[in-house]
Design an enzyme around this catalytic site. Structure first.
Site, PDB file in Angstrom:
ATOM      1  N   THR A 255      32.111  22.536  14.400  1.00  0.00           N
ATOM      2  CA  THR A 255      32.528  23.676  15.222  1.00  0.00           C
ATOM      3  C   THR A 255      32.688  23.285  16.685  1.00  0.00           C
ATOM      4  OG1 THR A 255      30.213  24.339  15.383  1.00  0.00           O
ATOM      5  CG2 THR A 255      31.543  25.402  13.700  1.00  0.00           C
ATOM      6  N   ASN A 275      28.310  19.223  15.150  1.00  0.00           N
ATOM      7  CA  ASN A 275      27.603  18.533  14.077  1.00  0.00           C
ATOM      8  C   ASN A 275      28.106  18.966  12.705  1.00  0.00           C
ATOM      9  OD1 ASN A 275      25.946  20.941  15.310  1.00  0.00           O
ATOM     10  ND2 ASN A 275      25.540  20.959  13.116  1.00  0.00           N
ATOM     11  N   ASP A 320      22.398  16.516  13.856  1.00  0.00           N
ATOM     12  CA  ASP A 320      22.804  17.597  14.756  1.00  0.00           C
ATOM     13  C   ASP A 320      23.336  17.050  16.075  1.00  0.00           C
ATOM     14  OD1 ASP A 320      23.229  20.227  15.652  1.00  0.00           O
ATOM     15  OD2 ASP A 320      21.272  20.342  16.580  1.00  0.00           O
ATOM     16  N   LYS A 347      25.468  14.403  22.917  1.00  0.00           N
ATOM     17  CA  LYS A 347      24.035  14.500  22.677  1.00  0.00           C
ATOM     18  C   LYS A 347      23.361  13.147  22.444  1.00  0.00           C
ATOM     19  CE  LYS A 347      23.186  19.095  20.646  1.00  0.00           C
ATOM     20  NZ  LYS A 347      22.681  19.766  19.425  1.00  0.00           N
ATOM     21  N   TRP A 409      24.149  21.418  26.381  1.00  0.00           N
ATOM     22  CA  TRP A 409      25.351  22.116  26.824  1.00  0.00           C
ATOM     23  C   TRP A 409      25.354  22.412  28.310  1.00  0.00           C
ATOM     24  CZ3 TRP A 409      25.127  26.873  29.178  1.00  0.00           C
ATOM     25  CH2 TRP A 409      23.942  27.588  29.043  1.00  0.00           C
ATOM     26  N   CYS A 618      12.453  34.184  12.160  1.00  0.00           N
ATOM     27  CA  CYS A 618      12.081  34.685  13.488  1.00  0.00           C
ATOM     28  C   CYS A 618      11.996  33.616  14.577  1.00  0.00           C
ATOM     29  CB  CYS A 618      10.731  35.410  13.413  1.00  0.00           C
ATOM     30  SG  CYS A 618      10.580  36.573  12.048  1.00  0.00           S
TER      31      CYS A 618
END
Length: 688
Positions: A255, A275, A320, A347, A409, A618
């Site tokens: 993406t 990734n 990732d 990254k 980012w 969560c």
């Protein structure tokens, strides 16, 4: 002038290549003039200011010689919501998109709010809200503003009034694609990508729309789909040869959720891709193939969206690792000749220089601790991977940089004045393993939860960060300044030979761009991680930055340099000018406390089940109990888990969805009780 005559005049202007949008200002011969790297710097109309995404302002009134007189000109307190976004400024008006893409127009000199637009994105997002923290920014072009939303809309607003001009849905309503990045505008087109590769079977793409009408012009997929359906173009057929198994059932990923750059000379658009989906190469592609175009720069023809070239940083990406970081366009004198390049620190811990006309590899240099590779091949640019880095069966691997990235980012900057790249570097590690993962049977859960298809555990106690000034021509460090904890802020370089950066301990700092010497700082009282910008209003130069914590940085509270509470932290727009003398208002104390439920008798087995549910549903926003860092409320300082009825209304029925708390309608009454048992056990453990 009569209306027929006015219509004729407008048609004549259109034929002449000028834009007759009277309500948005006078017609201009070059609609992209403000976006060019050669622009004056009076405006900051795009995420990185210009098409070349350098995050550099040529303004120089605020300089090494004057910065000591810099002071706060004005500030605005913001409501709860992600404040870590980049503002823009045009014609002395500042525009921000904070929270879930709530847009504000603000007088850049006084701080007076002119209008506010709320797309009510959180309410429309459904499951897309479960791994999403709001907007990173917006764009301006020809009197229009463009903003993306978590539910996948791309919206054009009239900059003068905030009126909606058009809105298009860029993703599927029921898929897990969502928008967090800022749109980019170039040559009458607006480009948008999306995220979602971490939470569902997502196939990445970018889409170009007509900037005036919202009509879709073209779409390019960043990974190939099911061969049985046919390929959209020859690039997809080529990429499919680098995949194995039934990758399309997993989506593939790739993406393009953050950064893009544009070269108007060659009409080349540069896409930074993400990734794999899922992360684990063995699950996604049977451990085989480079998996194009993951973790790559892709050059496209801006008019048609056709593939030109690519460069892949991490073939067969499995950690990732993203290439969705800033891509700075520059011209460097290499081997005695000017060479047009794209510079990126993805990254993976290296800083790359790539020929932007051909995609040819020029150089790569390590800028952080790296364990996954021993080197980058000097001819091909392919990494020389460390044995064991792909965490084969029965083995684990301590990965540096972690999936957060050596450069995340938060923007780096390139100064054509000094020739240096300024990178906010993070050093952190995580241990990867395949424990409990069956590559044959693994499938993405349909709950919208984080799903890497690997076991990932943070390496504790060794993280740090620094602001690095790197010389990409001489391939060496110019200077380095340590910064507190693991997260540090986005960077602005200026023509005043300054570098501005916020830090996790609450200070906003100006450095000498050549030496790294600290020249000025301001105590904001909360972390300052968002990227700053520079602009002029009424003939005066201003620096603006947003303060407060959101996104991943706020989830990982243990990696911040100060304690931040969701309810009490001040989220602010801070604007500085020479001679500024404003003061920050004192924060209003917010008292929140844990409330026990006497009817909830301790149950260790239920608490253990609740831990699993909490970790999957969560933790992405709240962090682990007791370590939340400001993106969402700290649940061990909340009355909400003490009431079964309130907990159900919020968690299952979405009573707070408008504030960013998604609904989990699939959770049973027993599962809600299990989560409460876990929170109660944690609260008592901390109290004792």
């Amino acid at each position: 002038m009569s209306w027929p005559i006015l219509g004729t005049a407008m048609a004549a202007l259109a034929i002449a290549g000028m834009t007759p949008l009277a309500a948005h200002g006078p017609p201009v011969a070059d609609p992209d003039a403000r976006l060019r790297d050669s622009a004056s710097g009076a405006d900051w109309p795009a995420y990185g200011r210009t098409l070349g995404e350098q995050h550099f302002s040529p303004l120089s009134a605020i300089s090494t010689g004057t910065v000591a007189r810099l002071g706060l000109a004005w500030s605005i307190d913001l409501p709860p919501g992600n404040p870590m976004s980049a503002p823009i400024a045009v014609n002395g008006v500042l525009y921000t998109a904070t929270g879930y893409s709530v847009v504000r127009a603000i007088d850049g000199a006084s701080g007076r709010i002119l209008w506010t637009y709320d797309p009510h994105a959180a309410e429309a997002a459904g499951k897309k809200l479960r791994m999403n923290w709001g907007s990173r920014g917006l764009a301006w072009w020809e009197g229009r503003l463009y903003v993306g939303t978590v539910d996948g809309r791309l919206i054009a607003l009239e900059a003068r009034t905030g009126k909606t001009l058009w809105s298009v849905m860029t993703v599927g309503k029921e898929d897990m694609r969502s928008i967090t990045g800022a749109p980019r505008v170039f040559d009458g087109k607006v480009l948008i990508g999306h995220g979602g590769a971490d939470v569902g079977p997502t196939r990445g793409y970018v889409t170009a729309y007509d900037a005036r009408s919202g009509r879709q012009l073209w779409r390019f997929y960043t990974v190939p789909g099911n061969p049985a359906d046919g390929f959209e173009d020859s690039a997809q057929a080529m990429a499919a040869k680098t995949w194995s198994g039934r990758w399309w059932e997993h989506g593939g990923g790739g993406t393009a959720w953050n950064t893009f750059s544009y070269d108007p000379e060659t009409r080349s658009l540069f896409i930074g891709t993400g990734n794999g989906a899922p992360w684990n190469h063995r699950v996604r592609s049977e451990g085989k193939g480079d998996n194009l175009f993951l973790c790559s720069i892709i050059a496209l023809d801006a008019d048609t969206g056709r593939y030109k070239w690519h460069f892949q940083f991490n073939p067969g990406e499995t950690w990732d690792y993203n290439a969705a970081m800033d891509m700075h366009l520059a011209t460097l004198p290499i081997a005695g000749k000017p060479r047009k390049v794209v510079i990126e620190a993805p990254k993976n811990g290296y800083l790359y220089v790539i020929d932007r006309n051909t995609g040819a590899f020029i150089s790569a240099d390590r800028i952080a601790k790296v364990t996954w590779a021993s080197a980058i091949d000097s001819v091909t640019g392919r990494p020389v991977e460390t044995p064991g880095a792909r965490y084969a069966d029965g083995q684990s691997f301590e990965l540096w940089p972690s999936p957060h990235g050596a450069h995340s980012w938060l923007p780096s900057a390139f100064s054509p004045q000094t020739g240096l790249v300024y990178v906010p570097v993070m050093n952190s590690g995580e241990t990867f393993s395949n424990a409990g993962i069956d590559p044959q049977s693994w499938r993405h859960p349909d709950t919208g939860e984080w799903s890497p298809a690997a076991r990932v555990v943070p390496v504790s106690g060794q993280q740090d960060s620094y602001l690095l000034a790197w010389d990409p021509l001489r391939r060496r460090q110019a200077w380095k300044v340590p910064t507190p904890a693991a997260w540090n802020g986005g960077v602005l370089a200026t023509g005043g030979r300054l570098v501005f950066q916020g830090q996790g301990q609450g200070r906003f700092i100006a450095y000498d761009a050549a030496s790294g010497r600290r020249l000025w700082s301001f105590d904001a009282g909360v972390p300052v991680l968002a990227p700053p910008i520079a602009y002029t209003a009424r003939g005066k130069e201003y620096i603006t930055v947003l303060a407060g914590v959101g996104t991943t940085a706020g989830v990982l509270g243990g990696e911040m340099a100060m304690t931040v509470d969701y309810r009490s932290q001040q989220r602010r727009i801070l604007t500085f000018a020479l001679g500024g003398s404003a003061r920050l208002a004192a924060p209003v104390p917010v008292v929140s406390a844990w409330h026990d439920d006497p009817a909830l008798l301790p149950d260790a087995q239920a608490a253990e089940r609740g831990f699993g549910l909490f970790a999957r549903r969560c933790v992405a926003c709240h962090g682990m109990p007791g370590a939340s860092g400001g993106t969402a409320p700290e649940l061990l300082r909340s009355a909400m888990p003490g009431s079964a009825e309130t907990f159900e209304q919020i968690v299952r029925h979405g009573a707070l969805q408008s504030q960013g708390m998604p609904a989990f309608a699939e959770l049973s009454t027993q599962q809600l009780t299990d989560i409460r048992q876990f929170l109660h056990a944690q609260a008592h453990r901390q109290a004792n």
